[in-house]
Design an enzyme around this catalytic site. Structure first.
Site, PDB file in Angstrom:
ATOM      1  N   PRO A  29       0.810  -1.222   0.000  1.00 43.52           N
ATOM      2  CA  PRO A  29       0.000   0.000   0.000  1.00 43.52           C
ATOM      3  C   PRO A  29       0.847   1.277   0.000  1.00 43.52           C
ATOM      4  O   PRO A  29       0.446   2.287  -0.584  1.00 43.52           O
ATOM      5  CB  PRO A  29      -0.821  -0.087   1.288  1.00 43.52           C
ATOM      6  CG  PRO A  29      -0.588  -1.437   1.845  1.00 43.52           C
ATOM      7  CD  PRO A  29       0.592  -2.056   1.179  1.00 43.52           C
ATOM      8  N   GLY A  30       2.030   1.225   0.627  1.00 45.86           N
ATOM      9  CA  GLY A  30       2.911   2.399   0.653  1.00 45.86           C
ATOM     10  C   GLY A  30       3.378   2.763  -0.742  1.00 45.86           C
ATOM     11  O   GLY A  30       3.335   3.929  -1.161  1.00 45.86           O
ATOM     12  N   GLU A  56       5.801 -15.423  -6.620  1.00 48.72           N
ATOM     13  CA  GLU A  56       7.047 -15.563  -5.879  1.00 48.72           C
ATOM     14  C   GLU A  56       8.142 -14.768  -6.583  1.00 48.72           C
ATOM     15  O   GLU A  56       8.250 -14.822  -7.817  1.00 48.72           O
ATOM     16  CB  GLU A  56       7.439 -17.044  -5.852  1.00 48.72           C
ATOM     17  CG  GLU A  56       7.983 -17.480  -4.525  1.00 48.72           C
ATOM     18  CD  GLU A  56       8.579 -18.867  -4.619  1.00 48.72           C
ATOM     19  OE1 GLU A  56       9.663 -19.070  -4.056  1.00 48.72           O
ATOM     20  OE2 GLU A  56       7.963 -19.730  -5.286  1.00 48.72           O
ATOM     21  N   ASP A  80      10.398  -2.943  -8.051  1.00 49.56           N
ATOM     22  CA  ASP A  80      11.106  -3.779  -7.084  1.00 49.56           C
ATOM     23  C   ASP A  80      12.143  -2.893  -6.424  1.00 49.56           C
ATOM     24  O   ASP A  80      12.887  -2.179  -7.098  1.00 49.56           O
ATOM     25  CB  ASP A  80      11.755  -5.003  -7.724  1.00 49.56           C
ATOM     26  CG  ASP A  80      12.003  -6.076  -6.662  1.00 49.56           C
ATOM     27  OD1 ASP A  80      11.015  -6.512  -6.017  1.00 49.56           O
ATOM     28  OD2 ASP A  80      13.164  -6.457  -6.438  1.00 49.56           O
ATOM     29  N   PHE A 119       6.743   4.249   4.861  1.00 50.73           N
ATOM     30  CA  PHE A 119       6.500   2.848   5.223  1.00 50.73           C
ATOM     31  C   PHE A 119       7.860   2.148   5.352  1.00 50.73           C
ATOM     32  O   PHE A 119       8.918   2.785   5.195  1.00 50.73           O
ATOM     33  CB  PHE A 119       5.620   2.146   4.163  1.00 50.73           C
ATOM     34  CG  PHE A 119       6.244   2.102   2.787  1.00 50.73           C
ATOM     35  CD1 PHE A 119       6.167   3.195   1.937  1.00 50.73           C
ATOM     36  CD2 PHE A 119       6.924   0.970   2.338  1.00 50.73           C
ATOM     37  CE1 PHE A 119       6.742   3.163   0.668  1.00 50.73           C
ATOM     38  CE2 PHE A 119       7.505   0.929   1.067  1.00 50.73           C
ATOM     39  CZ  PHE A 119       7.413   2.039   0.240  1.00 50.73           C
ATOM     40  N   HIS A 126      14.324   7.350  -4.256  1.00 52.61           N
ATOM     41  CA  HIS A 126      14.659   6.353  -5.273  1.00 52.61           C
ATOM     42  C   HIS A 126      13.460   6.082  -6.184  1.00 52.61           C
ATOM     43  O   HIS A 126      13.576   6.021  -7.392  1.00 52.61           O
ATOM     44  CB  HIS A 126      15.122   5.063  -4.575  1.00 52.61           C
ATOM     45  CG  HIS A 126      14.153   4.532  -3.537  1.00 52.61           C
ATOM     46  ND1 HIS A 126      13.519   5.342  -2.626  1.00 52.61           N
ATOM     47  CD2 HIS A 126      13.681   3.276  -3.289  1.00 52.61           C
ATOM     48  CE1 HIS A 126      12.727   4.615  -1.857  1.00 52.61           C
ATOM     49  NE2 HIS A 126      12.803   3.360  -2.242  1.00 52.61           N
TER      50      HIS A 126
HETATM   51  P1  ITT Z   1       5.261  -5.657  -4.034  1.00 53.73           P
HETATM   52  O1  ITT Z   1       6.277  -6.698  -4.463  1.00 53.73           O
HETATM   53  O2  ITT Z   1       3.872  -6.191  -4.018  1.00 53.73           O
HETATM   54  O3  ITT Z   1       5.394  -4.390  -4.810  1.00 53.73           O
HETATM   55  P2  ITT Z   1       6.840  -5.629  -1.631  1.00 53.73           P
HETATM   56  O4  ITT Z   1       6.753  -4.865  -0.347  1.00 53.73           O
HETATM   57  O5  ITT Z   1       6.996  -7.134  -1.530  1.00 53.73           O
HETATM   58  O6  ITT Z   1       5.565  -5.264  -2.503  1.00 53.73           O
HETATM   59  P3  ITT Z   1       9.501  -5.438  -2.740  1.00 53.73           P
HETATM   60  O7  ITT Z   1       9.662  -6.887  -2.920  1.00 53.73           O
HETATM   61  O8  ITT Z   1       9.995  -4.526  -3.821  1.00 53.73           O
HETATM   62  O9  ITT Z   1       7.990  -5.023  -2.504  1.00 53.73           O
HETATM   63  O10 ITT Z   1      10.208  -5.051  -1.371  1.00 53.73           O
HETATM   64  C1  ITT Z   1      10.482  -3.746  -1.036  1.00 53.73           C
HETATM   65  C2  ITT Z   1      11.034  -3.711   0.386  1.00 53.73           C
HETATM   66  O11 ITT Z   1      11.904  -2.587   0.526  1.00 53.73           O
HETATM   67  C3  ITT Z   1       9.943  -3.579   1.436  1.00 53.73           C
HETATM   68  O12 ITT Z   1      10.334  -4.266   2.598  1.00 53.73           O
HETATM   69  C4  ITT Z   1       9.908  -2.105   1.734  1.00 53.73           C
HETATM   70  O13 ITT Z   1       9.548  -1.889   3.035  1.00 53.73           O
HETATM   71  C5  ITT Z   1      11.344  -1.653   1.436  1.00 53.73           C
HETATM   72  N1  ITT Z   1      11.265  -0.359   0.769  1.00 53.73           N
HETATM   73  C6  ITT Z   1      11.232  -0.110  -0.562  1.00 53.73           C
HETATM   74  N2  ITT Z   1      11.033   1.191  -0.811  1.00 53.73           N
HETATM   75  C7  ITT Z   1      10.927   1.780   0.394  1.00 53.73           C
HETATM   76  C8  ITT Z   1      10.679   3.097   0.800  1.00 53.73           C
HETATM   77  O14 ITT Z   1      10.445   4.068  -0.066  1.00 53.73           O
HETATM   78  N3  ITT Z   1      10.641   3.340   2.121  1.00 53.73           N
HETATM   79  C9  ITT Z   1      10.819   2.373   3.007  1.00 53.73           C
HETATM   80  N4  ITT Z   1      11.034   1.101   2.714  1.00 53.73           N
HETATM   81  C10 ITT Z   1      11.086   0.791   1.416  1.00 53.73           C
END
Ligand code: ITT
Length: 200
Positions: A13-14, A42, A71, A156, A184
């Site tokens: 959601p973030g 996966e 990602d 988040f 980023h």
């Molecule tokens: P989706 O694959 O469904 O998009 P996910 O949370 O599993 O959701 P990722 O595999 O890309 O997504 O994992 C991203 C991780 O990196 C996740 O634990 C986030 O909390 C962290 N992360 C990525 N961008 C971030 C941000 O802008 N601020 C804080 N944490 C971030």
């Protein structure tokens, strides 16, 4: 750009909030994959770009729409790049943001103060259809310092421990607009939109 419907291949959601906010200024209609009942896949790739493509392909295949996937993760050179692509499952498969954050804080504690550099990485892809052999790919990096005292309520994931020396606060203390300007994800998405504009 005229109106384009794109499925956003994310269940976070973030991320959905940040990406939708940034794309609201473009003529792009974003539908999140959860609205279309797309099940998660996966993430078996060994790089951000591979996982982004897996997610976009899955959403596009199941909806018949073009897809954008993100990602992303946080990397610490002093931890050999960990958590990296494993950021979402750092404390184990299905771990909560809180559990992941707690584990990273424990890993940071023993590091000397001058070895706490960190970077957020985001790779964003656009696939026109599930078999698209030339996805559009953009990436963004955001440098900061990993800290052990979480601060801030916005954002988040790892935001509460991502300290920005230029801003004297963590990324969880930035407003959503300010975070999108610096992050980023913001950088990657602006680059992706520029590529999309050449295309539409
Ligand atoms: P989706 O694959 O469904 O998009 P996910 O949370 O599993 O959701 P990722 O595999 O890309 O997504 O994992 C991203 C991780 O990196 C996740 O634990 C986030 O909390 C962290 N992360 C990525 N961008 C971030 C941000 O802008 N601020 C804080 N944490 C971030």
């Amino acid at each position: 750009m005229s109106e384009h419907r794109i499925v956003l291949a994310s269940n976070n959601p973030g991320k959905v909030r940040e990406i939708s906010e940034m794309l609201s200024r473009e003529s792009i209609e974003i539908i999140s994959q959860s609205e279309l009942k797309v099940p998660e896949i996966e993430e078996t790739g060994l790089s951000f770009v591979e996982n982004a493509i897996l997610k976009a392909r899955n959403a596009s295949r199941l909806t018949g729409l073009p897809a954008i996937a993100d990602d992303s993760g946080i990397e610490l050179p002093a931890l050999n790049g960990r958590p990296g692509i494993y950021s979402a499952r750092y404390a184990g498969e299905g771990a909560t943001d809180e559990a992941n954050l707690k584990k990273l804080i424990e890993d940071i504690r023993p590091l000397p103060e001058n070895q706490r550099e960190a970077q957020f990485v985001c790779v964003m892809v656009y696939m026109r259809h599930a078999e698209d052999p030339v996805p559009l790919i953009a990436q963004g990096i955001w440098q900061g310092i990993a800290v052990t005292e979480p601060r801030g309520e916005n954002g988040f994931g790892y935001d509460p421990i991502f300290y920005l020396p230029d801003n004297l606060c963590t990324s969880a203390e930035l407003s959503p607009e300010h975070k999108n300007n610096l992050s980023h994800r913001g950088k990657a998405l602006r680059r992706l939109v520029n590529l999309l504009k050449l295309e539409f």
